[in-house]
Design a protein around this motif. Sequence first.
Motif, PDB file in Angstrom:
ATOM      1  N   ALA A 185       0.824  -1.207   0.000  1.00 37.96           N
ATOM      2  CA  ALA A 185       0.000   0.000   0.000  1.00 37.96           C
ATOM      3  C   ALA A 185       0.862   1.262   0.000  1.00 37.96           C
ATOM      4  O   ALA A 185       0.560   2.232  -0.705  1.00 37.96           O
ATOM      5  CB  ALA A 185      -0.926  -0.009   1.223  1.00 37.96           C
ATOM      6  N   ALA A 186       1.943   1.255   0.780  1.00 40.41           N
ATOM      7  CA  ALA A 186       2.809   2.436   0.858  1.00 40.41           C
ATOM      8  C   ALA A 186       3.491   2.699  -0.484  1.00 40.41           C
ATOM      9  O   ALA A 186       3.585   3.846  -0.935  1.00 40.41           O
ATOM     10  CB  ALA A 186       3.849   2.250   1.969  1.00 40.41           C
ATOM     11  N   VAL A 187       3.951   1.641  -1.124  1.00 38.15           N
ATOM     12  CA  VAL A 187       4.579   1.807  -2.434  1.00 38.15           C
ATOM     13  C   VAL A 187       3.560   2.313  -3.453  1.00 38.15           C
ATOM     14  O   VAL A 187       3.826   3.246  -4.228  1.00 38.15           O
ATOM     15  CB  VAL A 187       5.207   0.478  -2.903  1.00 38.15           C
ATOM     16  N   ALA A 188       2.371   1.704  -3.452  1.00 36.08           N
ATOM     17  CA  ALA A 188       1.331   2.100  -4.404  1.00 36.08           C
ATOM     18  C   ALA A 188       0.930   3.557  -4.215  1.00 36.08           C
ATOM     19  O   ALA A 188       0.826   4.329  -5.177  1.00 36.08           O
ATOM     20  CB  ALA A 188       0.114   1.196  -4.237  1.00 36.08           C
ATOM     21  N   ARG A 189       0.721   3.936  -2.949  1.00 39.68           N
ATOM     22  CA  ARG A 189       0.269   5.306  -2.672  1.00 39.68           C
ATOM     23  C   ARG A 189       1.367   6.313  -3.012  1.00 39.68           C
ATOM     24  O   ARG A 189       1.093   7.406  -3.517  1.00 39.68           O
ATOM     25  CB  ARG A 189      -0.122   5.384  -1.201  1.00 39.68           C
ATOM     26  N   SER A 190       2.627   5.949  -2.753  1.00 36.95           N
ATOM     27  CA  SER A 190       3.742   6.850  -3.055  1.00 36.95           C
ATOM     28  C   SER A 190       3.905   7.043  -4.563  1.00 36.95           C
ATOM     29  O   SER A 190       4.106   8.172  -5.041  1.00 36.95           O
ATOM     30  CB  SER A 190       5.039   6.290  -2.462  1.00 36.95           C
ATOM     31  N   LEU A 191       3.817   5.931  -5.320  1.00 38.63           N
ATOM     32  CA  LEU A 191       3.921   6.041  -6.770  1.00 38.63           C
ATOM     33  C   LEU A 191       2.758   6.835  -7.352  1.00 38.63           C
ATOM     34  O   LEU A 191       2.944   7.630  -8.279  1.00 38.63           O
ATOM     35  CB  LEU A 191       3.975   4.647  -7.396  1.00 38.63           C
ATOM     36  N   ALA A 192       1.568   6.625  -6.802  1.00 37.84           N
ATOM     37  CA  ALA A 192       0.405   7.366  -7.291  1.00 37.84           C
ATOM     38  C   ALA A 192       0.586   8.870  -7.066  1.00 37.84           C
ATOM     39  O   ALA A 192       0.222   9.691  -7.927  1.00 37.84           O
ATOM     40  CB  ALA A 192      -0.854   6.869  -6.596  1.00 37.84           C
ATOM     41  N   PHE A 193       1.150   9.228  -5.930  1.00 37.14           N
ATOM     42  CA  PHE A 193       1.410  10.639  -5.641  1.00 37.14           C
ATOM     43  C   PHE A 193       2.468  11.190  -6.597  1.00 37.14           C
ATOM     44  O   PHE A 193       2.318  12.285  -7.151  1.00 37.14           O
ATOM     45  CB  PHE A 193       1.876  10.789  -4.188  1.00 37.14           C
ATOM     46  N   ALA A 194       3.534  10.419  -6.807  1.00 38.70           N
ATOM     47  CA  ALA A 194       4.617  10.879  -7.675  1.00 38.70           C
ATOM     48  C   ALA A 194       4.178  10.973  -9.130  1.00 38.70           C
ATOM     49  O   ALA A 194       4.574  11.898  -9.855  1.00 38.70           O
ATOM     50  CB  ALA A 194       5.816   9.933  -7.552  1.00 38.70           C
ATOM     51  N   TRP A 195       3.359  10.021  -9.572  1.00 39.38           N
ATOM     52  CA  TRP A 195       2.921   9.985 -10.967  1.00 39.38           C
ATOM     53  C   TRP A 195       1.638  10.772 -11.203  1.00 39.38           C
ATOM     54  O   TRP A 195       1.173  10.876 -12.338  1.00 39.38           O
ATOM     55  CB  TRP A 195       2.713   8.538 -11.410  1.00 39.38           C
ATOM     56  N   GLN A 196       1.043  11.280 -10.113  1.00 36.53           N
ATOM     57  CA  GLN A 196      -0.200  12.063 -10.200  1.00 36.53           C
ATOM     58  C   GLN A 196      -1.331  11.262 -10.849  1.00 36.53           C
ATOM     59  O   GLN A 196      -1.992  11.729 -11.795  1.00 36.53           O
ATOM     60  CB  GLN A 196       0.055  13.372 -10.960  1.00 36.53           C
ATOM     61  N   VAL A 197      -1.539  10.055 -10.327  1.00 37.73           N
ATOM     62  CA  VAL A 197      -2.646   9.215 -10.792  1.00 37.73           C
ATOM     63  C   VAL A 197      -3.414   8.722  -9.576  1.00 37.73           C
ATOM     64  O   VAL A 197      -2.874   8.696  -8.458  1.00 37.73           O
ATOM     65  CB  VAL A 197      -2.142   8.015 -11.626  1.00 37.73           C
ATOM     66  N   PRO A 198      -4.683   8.327  -9.729  1.00 42.15           N
ATOM     67  CA  PRO A 198      -5.447   7.829  -8.584  1.00 42.15           C
ATOM     68  C   PRO A 198      -5.001   6.433  -8.163  1.00 42.15           C
ATOM     69  O   PRO A 198      -4.476   5.655  -8.971  1.00 42.15           O
ATOM     70  CB  PRO A 198      -6.886   7.805  -9.111  1.00 42.15           C
TER      71      PRO A 198
END
Length: 350
Positions: free
Chosen positions: A99-112
């Motif tokens: 979850a932490a990796v997914a949420r961090s990548l989503a923030f960095a890539w600006q995707v939901p």
Amino acid sequence: MQTTKPPQITLGIESSCDETGIAIYHSEQGLLAHQLYSQVELHAEYGGVVPELASRDHILRVLPLIEACLEEAQLGAQKITGIAYTAGPGLMGALLTGAAVARSLAFAWQVPAVGVHHMEGHLLAPMLEQTQPSFPFICLLVSGGHTMIIRVDGIGRYRLLGDTLDDAAGEAFDKTAKMMNLGYPGGPIVSNLALQGNTDRYKFPRPMVDRPGLDMSFSGLKTFALNTWHAAQKTDAPQDLPQTQADICRAFELAVAETLTIKCKRALEQEGLNRLVVAGGVSANREIRAQLDALMAKRKGETFYPRLEFCTDNGAMIAYAGAQRLAAGQHNGLDFSCQPRWALEDLEAI
């Protein structure tokens, strides 16, 4: 003038237990890539999953597997339009890693990003195949941690009809193997030994089939196997014990398969349906598939399974389930959370 909606490309991350699964799902082209790393060798010396070791290994594997998946799909990270991750149920530390990796990548890539229910992923895994079940259907979810019979009327529209009161079927397989010192993971070992077993030597009980309802229990069956093994050790010659183990495995597997088949038949009759989806790690078991296929052939019904590689935990099922929820406008904020226990019936319908 109508505008064509651009395709959605979802990255899926599965890290609920002892397998790190990554996949990429395209809304028009289907599954583009998937990668899986199993921790079986890591946990084998302990005879079961060690949660702290599982979490640490997910940390090591998840980013390299994401890179490998993007390379397999021949995509750059900028092409990903959403991220799905397993938010529960499962081991809390393992879940938080993904979850932490997914949420961090989503923030960095600006995707939901959206958290996916692990068992919904299993339930929808047959949707990755060319021939898909249509709603409504009965689903048997049978794995190491869960054995449930569910009526499915749509994505998120689930009604629990039957559950296990103690050990799940897969858990009973693993514990039976451990009690006879057969190795880990026990399920495949028991199934392979059962192929060499004598069907007529032992007759194990079919638990809870003599009472109404769809709930199940496999703890007593596991104990019956243990008592049978202890008795055989006192009476059989040492050179005969390997065959005895195979005979016990055969009797145990037949009892589990027949019990599940009886319960599924009841569920189909109760709900007036004739489509059966079987998913989860234990859905790969040959005897269980054979008995359920025979049941549905007799009823002139339909049976659906995921392909064998998607029976166990994998990223493809999470990518697919997440893609459906992202397409419906669901996503999680920065304050993500995970749920080691999470009822399927609590999910929002889409």
